[in-house]
Design a protein around this motif. Structure first.
Motif, PDB file in Angstrom:
ATOM      1  N   LEU A   1      42.758 -11.071  -2.253  1.00  0.00           N
ATOM      2  CA  LEU A   1      41.696 -11.567  -1.388  1.00  0.00           C
ATOM      3  C   LEU A   1      41.805 -13.080  -1.215  1.00  0.00           C
ATOM      4  O   LEU A   1      41.663 -13.615  -0.110  1.00  0.00           O
ATOM      5  CB  LEU A   1      40.334 -11.209  -1.981  1.00  0.00           C
ATOM      6  CG  LEU A   1      39.865  -9.771  -1.842  1.00  0.00           C
ATOM      7  CD1 LEU A   1      38.582  -9.566  -2.644  1.00  0.00           C
ATOM      8  CD2 LEU A   1      39.628  -9.412  -0.380  1.00  0.00           C
ATOM      9  N   ARG A   2      42.049 -13.748  -2.304  1.00  0.00           N
ATOM     10  CA  ARG A   2      42.133 -15.208  -2.269  1.00  0.00           C
ATOM     11  C   ARG A   2      43.325 -15.671  -1.420  1.00  0.00           C
ATOM     12  O   ARG A   2      43.216 -16.625  -0.646  1.00  0.00           O
ATOM     13  CB  ARG A   2      42.248 -15.741  -3.695  1.00  0.00           C
ATOM     14  CG  ARG A   2      42.137 -17.251  -3.802  1.00  0.00           C
ATOM     15  CD  ARG A   2      42.020 -17.645  -5.255  1.00  0.00           C
ATOM     16  NE  ARG A   2      41.975 -19.085  -5.421  1.00  0.00           N
ATOM     17  CZ  ARG A   2      40.886 -19.839  -5.237  1.00  0.00           C
ATOM     18  NH1 ARG A   2      39.750 -19.264  -4.864  1.00  0.00           N
ATOM     19  NH2 ARG A   2      40.923 -21.133  -5.411  1.00  0.00           N
ATOM     20  N   ALA A   3      44.453 -15.005  -1.579  1.00  0.00           N
ATOM     21  CA  ALA A   3      45.647 -15.374  -0.822  1.00  0.00           C
ATOM     22  C   ALA A   3      45.441 -15.145   0.672  1.00  0.00           C
ATOM     23  O   ALA A   3      45.845 -15.970   1.504  1.00  0.00           O
ATOM     24  CB  ALA A   3      46.851 -14.586  -1.320  1.00  0.00           C
ATOM     25  N   ALA A   4      44.801 -14.021   1.023  1.00  0.00           N
ATOM     26  CA  ALA A   4      44.557 -13.722   2.435  1.00  0.00           C
ATOM     27  C   ALA A   4      43.622 -14.754   3.056  1.00  0.00           C
ATOM     28  O   ALA A   4      43.833 -15.202   4.189  1.00  0.00           O
ATOM     29  CB  ALA A   4      43.976 -12.317   2.569  1.00  0.00           C
ATOM     30  N   LEU A   5      42.588 -15.139   2.316  1.00  0.00           N
ATOM     31  CA  LEU A   5      41.657 -16.138   2.830  1.00  0.00           C
ATOM     32  C   LEU A   5      42.334 -17.501   2.939  1.00  0.00           C
ATOM     33  O   LEU A   5      42.096 -18.247   3.899  1.00  0.00           O
ATOM     34  CB  LEU A   5      40.428 -16.222   1.915  1.00  0.00           C
ATOM     35  CG  LEU A   5      39.271 -17.106   2.386  1.00  0.00           C
ATOM     36  CD1 LEU A   5      38.783 -16.674   3.755  1.00  0.00           C
ATOM     37  CD2 LEU A   5      38.141 -17.096   1.378  1.00  0.00           C
ATOM     38  N   ALA A   6      43.187 -17.822   1.980  1.00  0.00           N
ATOM     39  CA  ALA A   6      43.890 -19.108   2.005  1.00  0.00           C
ATOM     40  C   ALA A   6      44.772 -19.230   3.242  1.00  0.00           C
ATOM     41  O   ALA A   6      44.885 -20.307   3.834  1.00  0.00           O
ATOM     42  CB  ALA A   6      44.719 -19.267   0.737  1.00  0.00           C
ATOM     43  N   ARG A   7      45.388 -18.115   3.638  1.00  0.00           N
ATOM     44  CA  ARG A   7      46.234 -18.151   4.838  1.00  0.00           C
ATOM     45  C   ARG A   7      45.397 -18.440   6.081  1.00  0.00           C
ATOM     46  O   ARG A   7      45.847 -19.124   7.005  1.00  0.00           O
ATOM     47  CB  ARG A   7      46.987 -16.823   4.984  1.00  0.00           C
ATOM     48  CG  ARG A   7      48.096 -16.617   3.962  1.00  0.00           C
ATOM     49  CD  ARG A   7      48.969 -15.436   4.339  1.00  0.00           C
ATOM     50  NE  ARG A   7      48.241 -14.175   4.278  1.00  0.00           N
ATOM     51  CZ  ARG A   7      48.182 -13.403   3.192  1.00  0.00           C
ATOM     52  NH1 ARG A   7      48.805 -13.784   2.068  1.00  0.00           N
ATOM     53  NH2 ARG A   7      47.516 -12.269   3.209  1.00  0.00           N
ATOM     54  N   ARG A   8      44.178 -17.917   6.116  1.00  0.00           N
ATOM     55  CA  ARG A   8      43.327 -18.110   7.289  1.00  0.00           C
ATOM     56  C   ARG A   8      42.771 -19.518   7.377  1.00  0.00           C
ATOM     57  O   ARG A   8      42.535 -20.035   8.468  1.00  0.00           O
ATOM     58  CB  ARG A   8      42.181 -17.099   7.259  1.00  0.00           C
ATOM     59  CG  ARG A   8      42.632 -15.673   7.539  1.00  0.00           C
ATOM     60  CD  ARG A   8      41.541 -14.683   7.179  1.00  0.00           C
ATOM     61  NE  ARG A   8      40.270 -15.050   7.766  1.00  0.00           N
ATOM     62  CZ  ARG A   8      39.101 -14.581   7.338  1.00  0.00           C
ATOM     63  NH1 ARG A   8      39.066 -13.750   6.317  1.00  0.00           N
ATOM     64  NH2 ARG A   8      37.988 -14.934   7.931  1.00  0.00           N
ATOM     65  N   VAL A   9      42.532 -20.159   6.238  1.00  0.00           N
ATOM     66  CA  VAL A   9      41.894 -21.483   6.264  1.00  0.00           C
ATOM     67  C   VAL A   9      42.918 -22.599   6.106  1.00  0.00           C
ATOM     68  O   VAL A   9      42.540 -23.756   5.911  1.00  0.00           O
ATOM     69  CB  VAL A   9      40.823 -21.590   5.145  1.00  0.00           C
ATOM     70  CG1 VAL A   9      39.764 -20.531   5.332  1.00  0.00           C
ATOM     71  CG2 VAL A   9      41.453 -21.490   3.763  1.00  0.00           C
ATOM     72  N   ARG A  10      44.190 -22.280   6.236  1.00  0.00           N
ATOM     73  CA  ARG A  10      45.228 -23.279   6.026  1.00  0.00           C
ATOM     74  C   ARG A  10      45.091 -24.458   6.989  1.00  0.00           C
ATOM     75  O   ARG A  10      45.395 -25.599   6.649  1.00  0.00           O
ATOM     76  CB  ARG A  10      46.607 -22.625   6.177  1.00  0.00           C
ATOM     77  CG  ARG A  10      47.777 -23.538   5.795  1.00  0.00           C
ATOM     78  CD  ARG A  10      49.087 -22.805   5.885  1.00  0.00           C
ATOM     79  NE  ARG A  10      49.156 -21.719   4.920  1.00  0.00           N
ATOM     80  CZ  ARG A  10      49.416 -20.456   5.234  1.00  0.00           C
ATOM     81  NH1 ARG A  10      49.621 -20.123   6.504  1.00  0.00           N
ATOM     82  NH2 ARG A  10      49.486 -19.520   4.303  1.00  0.00           N
TER      83      ARG A  10
END
Length: 265
Positions: free
Chosen positions: A116-125
């Motif tokens: 979940l954290r990795a997926a969100l990090a990709r979106r807020v990059r």
């Protein structure tokens, strides 16, 4: 000019969290915990605590569980059954999944949280130095709004982190949602999210937005906003404290690490 002398006398009051530790962030009793010492048959005081909970946040069978998304922090359970319920200090209460708000005999794997954290990090990059928030109230008692407003005062000073509120959803990166998701606010909420440039991040703030709290399920409808918009970060509380809201925003932006307790929930 008395404010000049007051400022010189009291010094800088703005918190330096998250770059530096803050005693108030660490020591404030922002949520409740449940004990892992419970037999198969729940003691009478645990049953009484569950019965006293005004939002049915406590379940006893098949195991003792506390849903922090429903909890309004009234403290009745800690009064009725202090051996099994107690206050937990620390404002790092936001989570990346709804199930992580349920504490007790609930498993939440580190792998699932990391994904979940990795997926969100990709979106807020793309969100770096300047982030704009759009706040929308979908039907609350006003307490969550006071706490969010406090983020702009000199103590928390949200602007020092490059985070600003905006009145236009077309300029917003993050959507803060409070309130139960009342019937009359469903369309305005959805239109606000649709007007935001992709990718969007949604943060549900407070028990009302997460589960409907005390005022949901009435004639105005509303059992939270999860069925209305895709929530990325959940900030429990009734209301959530300014530090907890700030933790949720920074968690959504990938600016704070997951603590051990967050991974374990």
């Amino acid at each position: 000019m008395p404010w000049v002398f007051r400022g010189l006398r009291e010094g800088v009051l703005t918190t330096r969290w998250p770059r530096h530790a803050d005693d108030y962030f660490d020591e404030f009793p922002a949520t409740l915990r449940v004990s892992d010492r419970i037999e198969a048959a729940a003691p009478a005081d645990v049953e009484a605590a569950a019965a006293a909970c005004p939002t049915a946040a406590i379940s006893v069978r098949p195991a003792l569980r506390l849903d922090r998304g429903r909890c309004i922090l009234c403290g009745r359970c800690a009064t009725v059954a202090p051996e099994f319920f107690s206050w937990e200090t620390g404002s790092a209460t936001a989570t990346l999944s709804r199930s992580a708000l349920v504490v007790g005999d609930v498993e939440e794997s580190d792998e699932a949280l990391a994904e979940l954290r990795a997926a969100l990090a990709r979106r807020v990059r793309r969100l770096r130095r300047s982030v704009h928030l759009r706040h929308i109230d979908t039907g609350s008692d006003g307490s969550d709004e006071w706490e969010i407003q406090a983020l702009t005062n000199p103590v928390y000073d949200l602007h020092r982190l490059g985070i600003f509120f905006t009145a236009s959803p077309r300029s917003a990166d993050v959507l803060l949602v409070t309130g139960i998701g009342a019937t009359g606010m469903v369309e305005p909420l959805c239109r606000t999210l649709d007007a935001m440039p992709a990718p969007t991040v949604v943060v549900a703030v407070g028990g009302d937005a997460i589960s409907g709290g005390l005022i949901g399920r009435g004639y105005t409808g509303g059992t939270g906003v999860a069925d209305l918009v895709p929530v990325d970060v959940w900030v429990p509380g009734a209301p959530a404290t300014p530090f907890s809201v700030l933790h949720g925003i920074l968690l959504a932006l990938g600016r704070v690490p997951l603590s051990g307790s967050e991974r374990a929930r």
